[in-house]
Structures are given as structure tokens and as C-alpha cells.
Design a protein around this motif. Structure first.
Motif, PDB file in Angstrom:
ATOM      1  N   ALA A   2       0.831  -1.211   0.000  1.00 30.59           N
ATOM      2  CA  ALA A   2       0.000   0.000   0.000  1.00 30.59           C
ATOM      3  C   ALA A   2       0.866   1.261   0.000  1.00 30.59           C
ATOM      4  CB  ALA A   2      -0.894  -0.002   1.234  1.00 30.59           C
ATOM      5  N   THR A   3       0.355   2.315  -0.580  1.00 26.63           N
ATOM      6  CA  THR A   3       1.020   3.614  -0.573  1.00 26.63           C
ATOM      7  C   THR A   3       0.319   4.510   0.452  1.00 26.63           C
ATOM      8  OG1 THR A   3       1.484   3.351  -2.919  1.00 26.63           O
ATOM      9  CG2 THR A   3       1.736   5.561  -2.010  1.00 26.63           C
ATOM     10  N   VAL A   4       1.102   5.157   1.317  1.00 30.25           N
ATOM     11  CA  VAL A   4       0.546   6.073   2.314  1.00 30.25           C
ATOM     12  C   VAL A   4       0.713   7.498   1.788  1.00 30.25           C
ATOM     13  CG1 VAL A   4       0.679   6.882   4.690  1.00 30.25           C
ATOM     14  CG2 VAL A   4       1.176   4.485   4.176  1.00 30.25           C
ATOM     15  N   ILE A   5      -0.422   8.206   1.695  1.00 28.84           N
ATOM     16  CA  ILE A   5      -0.394   9.576   1.168  1.00 28.84           C
ATOM     17  C   ILE A   5      -0.941  10.518   2.227  1.00 28.84           C
ATOM     18  CG2 ILE A   5      -1.225  11.113  -0.661  1.00 28.84           C
ATOM     19  CD1 ILE A   5      -1.924   8.116  -1.963  1.00 28.84           C
ATOM     20  N   VAL A   6      -0.185  11.551   2.579  1.00 25.44           N
ATOM     21  CA  VAL A   6      -0.690  12.535   3.534  1.00 25.44           C
ATOM     22  C   VAL A   6      -1.205  13.754   2.761  1.00 25.44           C
ATOM     23  CG1 VAL A   6       1.591  13.596   3.889  1.00 25.44           C
ATOM     24  CG2 VAL A   6      -0.185  13.886   5.615  1.00 25.44           C
ATOM     25  N   VAL A   7      -2.346  14.267   3.208  1.00 29.05           N
ATOM     26  CA  VAL A   7      -2.881  15.509   2.658  1.00 29.05           C
ATOM     27  C   VAL A   7      -2.669  16.561   3.738  1.00 29.05           C
ATOM     28  CG1 VAL A   7      -4.907  16.689   1.756  1.00 29.05           C
ATOM     29  CG2 VAL A   7      -4.573  14.254   1.294  1.00 29.05           C
ATOM     30  N   SER A  20      -8.903  15.539   0.786  1.00 29.47           N
ATOM     31  CA  SER A  20      -8.763  14.149   1.236  1.00 29.47           C
ATOM     32  C   SER A  20      -9.978  13.336   0.813  1.00 29.47           C
ATOM     33  CB  SER A  20      -8.647  14.081   2.762  1.00 29.47           C
ATOM     34  OG  SER A  20      -7.508  14.753   3.200  1.00 29.47           O
ATOM     35  N   ALA A  21     -11.169  13.897   1.054  1.00 32.59           N
ATOM     36  CA  ALA A  21     -12.409  13.174   0.760  1.00 32.59           C
ATOM     37  C   ALA A  21     -12.538  12.907  -0.735  1.00 32.59           C
ATOM     38  CB  ALA A  21     -13.607  13.985   1.258  1.00 32.59           C
ATOM     39  N   SER A  22     -12.314  13.921  -1.563  1.00 27.88           N
ATOM     40  CA  SER A  22     -12.470  13.754  -3.004  1.00 27.88           C
ATOM     41  C   SER A  22     -11.374  12.873  -3.596  1.00 27.88           C
ATOM     42  CB  SER A  22     -12.463  15.117  -3.694  1.00 27.88           C
ATOM     43  OG  SER A  22     -13.702  15.755  -3.485  1.00 27.88           O
ATOM     44  N   PHE A  23     -10.146  13.041  -3.103  1.00 25.81           N
ATOM     45  CA  PHE A  23      -9.017  12.261  -3.611  1.00 25.81           C
ATOM     46  C   PHE A  23      -9.229  10.775  -3.313  1.00 25.81           C
ATOM     47  CE2 PHE A  23      -4.511  10.812  -2.874  1.00 25.81           C
ATOM     48  CZ  PHE A  23      -4.117  10.841  -4.198  1.00 25.81           C
ATOM     49  N   ALA A  24      -9.605  10.471  -2.059  1.00 26.23           N
ATOM     50  CA  ALA A  24      -9.823   9.073  -1.676  1.00 26.23           C
ATOM     51  C   ALA A  24     -10.995   8.491  -2.469  1.00 26.23           C
ATOM     52  CB  ALA A  24     -10.084   8.977  -0.174  1.00 26.23           C
ATOM     53  N   TYR A 115      -4.340   2.141  -1.217  1.00 28.80           N
ATOM     54  CA  TYR A 115      -3.969   3.510  -0.854  1.00 28.80           C
ATOM     55  C   TYR A 115      -4.502   3.860   0.527  1.00 28.80           C
ATOM     56  CZ  TYR A 115      -2.424   4.314  -5.621  1.00 28.80           C
ATOM     57  OH  TYR A 115      -1.745   4.249  -6.813  1.00 28.80           O
ATOM     58  N   ILE A 116      -3.643   4.477   1.343  1.00 24.54           N
ATOM     59  CA  ILE A 116      -4.053   4.969   2.657  1.00 24.54           C
ATOM     60  C   ILE A 116      -3.878   6.483   2.632  1.00 24.54           C
ATOM     61  CG2 ILE A 116      -3.591   4.900   5.136  1.00 24.54           C
ATOM     62  CD1 ILE A 116      -2.318   2.099   4.626  1.00 24.54           C
ATOM     63  N   VAL A 117      -5.001   7.208   2.707  1.00 22.50           N
ATOM     64  CA  VAL A 117      -4.959   8.672   2.631  1.00 22.50           C
ATOM     65  C   VAL A 117      -5.085   9.224   4.050  1.00 22.50           C
ATOM     66  CG1 VAL A 117      -6.079  10.735   1.703  1.00 22.50           C
ATOM     67  CG2 VAL A 117      -5.999   8.629   0.328  1.00 22.50           C
ATOM     68  N   CYS A 118      -4.079  10.004   4.485  1.00 23.32           N
ATOM     69  CA  CYS A 118      -4.077  10.547   5.844  1.00 23.32           C
ATOM     70  C   CYS A 118      -4.466  12.024   5.785  1.00 23.32           C
ATOM     71  CB  CYS A 118      -2.696  10.405   6.474  1.00 23.32           C
ATOM     72  SG  CYS A 118      -2.117   8.705   6.554  1.00 23.32           S
ATOM     73  N   ASP A 119      -5.629  12.352   6.343  1.00 22.29           N
ATOM     74  CA  ASP A 119      -6.100  13.744   6.360  1.00 22.29           C
ATOM     75  C   ASP A 119      -5.495  14.428   7.582  1.00 22.29           C
ATOM     76  OD1 ASP A 119      -7.495  16.091   5.990  1.00 22.29           O
ATOM     77  OD2 ASP A 119      -9.348  15.333   6.891  1.00 22.29           O
ATOM     78  N   SER A 120      -4.529  15.314   7.340  1.00 19.97           N
ATOM     79  CA  SER A 120      -3.783  15.940   8.427  1.00 19.97           C
ATOM     80  C   SER A 120      -4.559  17.095   9.049  1.00 19.97           C
ATOM     81  CB  SER A 120      -2.452  16.467   7.895  1.00 19.97           C
ATOM     82  OG  SER A 120      -1.781  17.230   8.865  1.00 19.97           O
ATOM     83  N   PRO A 121      -4.413  17.304  10.367  1.00 20.66           N
ATOM     84  CA  PRO A 121      -4.927  18.541  10.948  1.00 20.66           C
ATOM     85  C   PRO A 121      -4.020  19.719  10.567  1.00 20.66           C
ATOM     86  CG  PRO A 121      -3.817  17.244  12.616  1.00 20.66           C
ATOM     87  CD  PRO A 121      -3.808  16.423  11.362  1.00 20.66           C
ATOM     88  N   ALA A 122      -4.498  20.937  10.796  1.00 18.16           N
ATOM     89  CA  ALA A 122      -3.667  22.113  10.548  1.00 18.16           C
ATOM     90  C   ALA A 122      -2.554  22.169  11.600  1.00 18.16           C
ATOM     91  CB  ALA A 122      -4.522  23.372  10.610  1.00 18.16           C
TER      92      ALA A 122
END
Lengths: 270, 239
Positions: A2-7, A20-24, A115-122
């Protein structure tokens, strides 16, 4: 594997969770098994944008603390196959995110997802650091204004120095720029930075330009990822962005005034 | 109370003082101890250059004698060298037993120096090793310091980033952050950049903030240095 992607972005309110929502969703629509994780512990939002807020039972922190297993916590999306959401805890804070815990959960997710999409906080504190630490690739979301660009620059510096890949001397995290809330006519007037201005300052490849659009706000409130509104400009832009991420070469749209003017004349605005 | 020096002692000029100093000494590399062989070779050397062996201080190097099993006759060696006009001052290298025997004969062991062979590679490296090369862009919030040397940045220095060097600073991109050369006061240092958009530039503590940079210099490839009167000068590079 799996690929880990941070937004990520540094600054708040620039469109991380929307992206994050649309990309995932886009990755899942194209057949990839995808999970999107909300790292914003204490300020849970992703579930709202994804429209699954009423189905949250267990969350990310429960899994980290071994109070629930992944199957109990993952929420399956009702609209798109192959898409799962791991929501954040609303009652805890970011200190609940331990490096060992996050690593273990990501390790388990890697077994079943592409794919693992990580939605980062500010910010650049613990939550943001944990979201980016294990990343293989990063979508850096920026708005065309100087403070947002500077914060993105800061996050790029952190990606290059404090991610696991940086610490272990592996290949660096692959960086992609997402320029959101772009309004070409305002950039032309000099109210906003232009695409070129932002690219010159940040110096990383442009993955997509998302135009400023009222559809984004409407779909957020409705709990529908804007990529599913595939006749809207923002929806088209996100679809292009996902295709580009997967290797297609597509020209960038919605970056110049002429095109918008032409559409406006045809359809009378909107 | 006991530790307080008496007035007398502190006011008197001390009878001596100890200071470190460096000398060039002749080193006699000993390979074998057989008296007649050593004596014959000594006589030959003295014949070749009689003036040279006139109370010449020598150090006896025992590195070649490391395998010698028995104790060495340092008293005999000492006399032999004296007779031929040399003044042994000490020994170098050797086994602990050899060093002990030498000490009894009044020859102290001098610290080992891994002389010429070890020094050479050092010399070629040192010039470059003080400079620091940064091949990635320096992002906002990052601070990079090159102590004792030059700093070379291949990319841009972002707004909110800081690059500092005791020597010169070279930036092969845009300088949008802060650059401080000569951080320890060297007024001869300079800053070079491909596009001057800096928040602050400083040479040996003389600085200028963005506001004080002439519009004509902004975005230009420049070098920045101090004049004799410590005035900060921004000069366009000819390309």
C-alpha cells in the motif's frame, strides 16, 4: 504494497479535508481499495464531509488503544465501492496519537488496501507530524495567498527533515502541489497569487488546480465529496487531479480567465 | 585560609615559568641494537658530515625495535651517541618495557606522533570540509548554520528561513529569507545570490532589512559586502 499519502498544508481552512475526501473517493472509483483516515483528533470533520457522521461507533484512537479492532472502526462508504473511512475521536486530543500506535494501525491497513490517505490537521504539532511521519507521498494543499504559501513551505521543510523517510535516509517523500480555491480573474487583477507565483516559491510539481466554487461549500454541507458532483468545475478538477496522480498527462484547467469567460458566455455564469 | 597565597609570594617575580614550545629535532630510527654495527654506521655518518654532529640533540625512535625480545642497553647506547657528538634527549614509540628501561637511563618517552603519513590526507580535505553544501531548498522555518566556513545553497532560501555562515554565503537560487555571513565578525565575508528578495541581509553584524533594499536591486543577481568604512554594499553581478 500500500502507498501512504498525507494531505497536509500547515494552514487551516485551505481545503485539506475536502481534498482528502475527493481524492480518496476518486481513487476508490477507479478500482483501488482505499481508506481515508482523519488525523484531526478532537476536531473531527472528515466524517461530515463524507456524510457518514451518523455511523461512527469506534474511532482511530480506539484502535490505537486496542479498545476496538479495525473491522469495528472502519466505515464502509455507501456510494463508492472499495472506500473506507477511519474517523477521528472527538473526545480525545492529539496526544492520543502515539508513533507506535499509528505505525501499528497503518501496518494493519497496508495488508488490505492499495492507498491509505491521511487527512492531516492544521498546524505543525503532534497531529500533523503523526499524519505525515509515515507518508510515502504528500499532497500539499495551498491557497493562492502569501500566508498559505509560506505555511506550505514550512510543511515541505518538515516533510524533508522529520518524516520517517527523511530520518531513515530513504528516498524522500514525493511531493505534489494542490492549489485550491483558485480564481483566475482575481489572480489576473493581482488580488491573488498566480499559479506561476506559487510554483516559483514552492518549487514542487503541480498536481491540480481546484477553482473557487460555491459547489464545494454546498456539497460539504450535504456530506457529498465534491468529486461526485462531476459536472461542477471543482468536481472535474478533482477527477483530473486523481487521473494525474495515477500517471495520466492532462492539461491544467481553470487556470486562465479566457476559458472561464467563454463558459460564462455559453452558460450564463455559475 | 590555607590556600590563600602570602603577599610575599605573590609579589615576588617567580624564578621561572613553564611554557610549551615546538622544536625540530633529529630522529634516530633504530633498527638493531648490535653495538658494533651501530658504532660502525655512526662513524661513517660522522665522517660524511663532521660539523653536523656537534652536540646535536636527537630522539631515538624505537618503532623498528618492537620485535626485539630482550631489554635494550640504553646506558651503552647513550654513551655511544655522546662519544660521536650527539645528545640524546629522549625516546619515541617502543614497548612499555623498553620505555621503562629508557627512563632508568634518563631518557623520557616523548609522545607518539603519527607524523607525515597520517597528516597528508588531512591537509587536502581541510580546505573543503569547512564549507557546507546544501543541495535541497531551504524551507520556511529551517535554519542552517555553517560554522567556521562557507555555506553553499543550491536551491532557493524561502521567506522565513535563515542561513548563517562564519564565512561566505552562496545561494544559487532566490534569497527570500534571511542571510547572515561573517557570523563571528569577519568583515571580509560576502553574500552571493541569484535573486535578491531577502527579508534581511547581514555581514559581520551590519545588516539591512527588506525595506532598506533599493527597488532597483530587488530580484537581481547580486553580491553583498562591506566597504572599508563598514558600509554595506549591494552590487549587481554581471552575467
Amino acid at each position: 504494497m500500500a502507498t501512504v499519502i498525507v494531505v497536509t498544508s500547515g494552514k487551516g481552512g485551505v481545503g485539506k479535508t475536502t481534498t482528502s475526501a475527493s481524492f480518496a473517493t476518486g481513487l476508490a472509483q477507479r478500482g483501488y481499495r482505499t481508506v481515508v483516515i482523519d488525523f484531526d483528533v478532537g476536531l473531527r470533520n472528515l466524517d461530515l464531509i463524507m456524510g457518514c457522521e451518523r455511523r461512527v461507533v469506534y474511532d482511530f484512537v480506539n484502535v490505537i488503544n486496542n479498545e476496538a479492532n479495525l473491522n469495528q472502526s472502519l466505515i464502509r462508504d455507501k456510494r463508492v465501492e472499495n472506500l473506507y473511512i477511519l474517523p477521528a475521536s472527538q473526545t480525545r486530543d492529539k496526544e492520543a496519537l502515539t508513533k507506535e500506535g499509528v505505525e501499528r494501525v497503518l501496518g494493519e491497513l497496508k495488508q488490505g488496501f492499495d492507498y491509505i490517505v491521511c487527512d492531516s490537521p492544521a498546524g505543525i504539532e503532534r497531529g500533523a507530524l503523526m499524519a505525515l511521519y509515515f507518508a510515502d507521498e504528500a499532497l500539499v494543499v495551498t491557497n493562492p495567498e502569501v500566508s498559505s504559501v509560506r505555511d506550505s513551505d514550512r510543511i515541505l521543510g518538515i516533510l524533508a527533515s522529520r518524516s520517517r523517510r527523511a530520518e531513515q535516509g530513504e528516498n524522500p517523500v514525493k511531493e505534489h502541489l494542490v492549489l485550491a480555491r483558485y480564481a483566475p480573474e482575481r489572480a489576473d487583477r493581482g488580488d491573488m497569487l498566480s499559479v506561476d507565483d506559487v510554483l516559483e516559491i514552492l518549487g514542487i510539481p503541480l498536481l491540480g488546480v481546484i477553482p473557487e466554487s460555491s459547489t464545494v461549500l454546498q456539497s460539504s454541507n450535504a456530506g457529498v465529496p465534491v468529486i461526485l458532483e462531476d459536472s461542477s468545475e471543482a468536481g472535474i478538477a478533482y477527477n483530473d487531479l486523481v487521473d494525474r496522480f495515477l500517471g495520466k498527462t492532462l492539461p491544467h484547467r481553470f487556470t486562465s480567465v479566457q476559458k472561464k469567460g467563454f463558459l460564462k458566455r455559453l452558460f450564463g455564469g455559475g | 585560609m590555607l590556600l590563600r597565597p602570602t603577599h610575599l609570594a605573590s609579589q615576588e617575580t617567580p624564578p621561572f615559568e613553564l611554557k610549551g614550545s615546538l622544536f625540530t629535532l633529529t630522529v634516530l630510527h633504530l633498527f638493531q641494537m648490535e653495538r658494533t654495527a651501530v658504532e660502525r654506521h655512526l662513524a661513517e655518518k660522522v665522517k660524511q658530515a663532521p660539523g653536523f654532529f656537534n652536540n646535536t640533540p636527537v630522539v631515538i625512535d624505537l618503532e623498528g625495535m618492537a620485535d626485539s625480545p630482550d631489554g635494550l642497553d640504553f646506558n651503552g647506547l647513550y654513551e655511544l651517541l655522546r662519544v660521536h657528538g650527539m645528545a640524546p634527549v629522549g625516546i619515541r614509540n617502543g614497548t612499555p618495557i623498553q620505555q621503562a628501561a629508557a627512563r632508568l637511563a634518563g631518557l623520557p618517552a616523548l609522545p607518539e606522533t603519527r607524523a607525515s603519513s597520517a597528516k597528508k590526507p588531512d591537509k587536502t580535505e581541510s580546505v573543503v570540509s569547512l564549507s557546507r553544501i546544501v543541495s535541497h531548498p531551504v524551507r520556511s522555518g529551517q535554519q542552517i548554520y555553517a560554522p567556521d566556513g562557507d555555506l553553499i545553497v543550491l536551491g532557493a532560501v524561502s521567506a522565513g528561513a535563515e542561513v548563517i555562515a562564519d564565512g561566505h554565503i552562496h545561494i544559487y537560487g532566490a534569497l527570500r529569507g534571511r542571510a547572515l555571513a561573517g557570523a563571528r565578525g569577519d568583515a571580509e565575508t560576502r553574500i552571493f545570490c541569484q535573486s535578491l528578495e531577502a527579508e534581511l541581509i547581514s555581514i559581520a553584524g551590519r545588516y539591512r532589512i527588506s525595506e532598506q533594499v533599493d527597488a532597483a536591486d530587488r530580484g537581481k543577481a547580486v553580491q553583498i559586502y562591506l566597504m572599508e568604512d563598514r558600509r554595506l554594499v549591494i552590487e549587481h553581478l554581471i552575467r
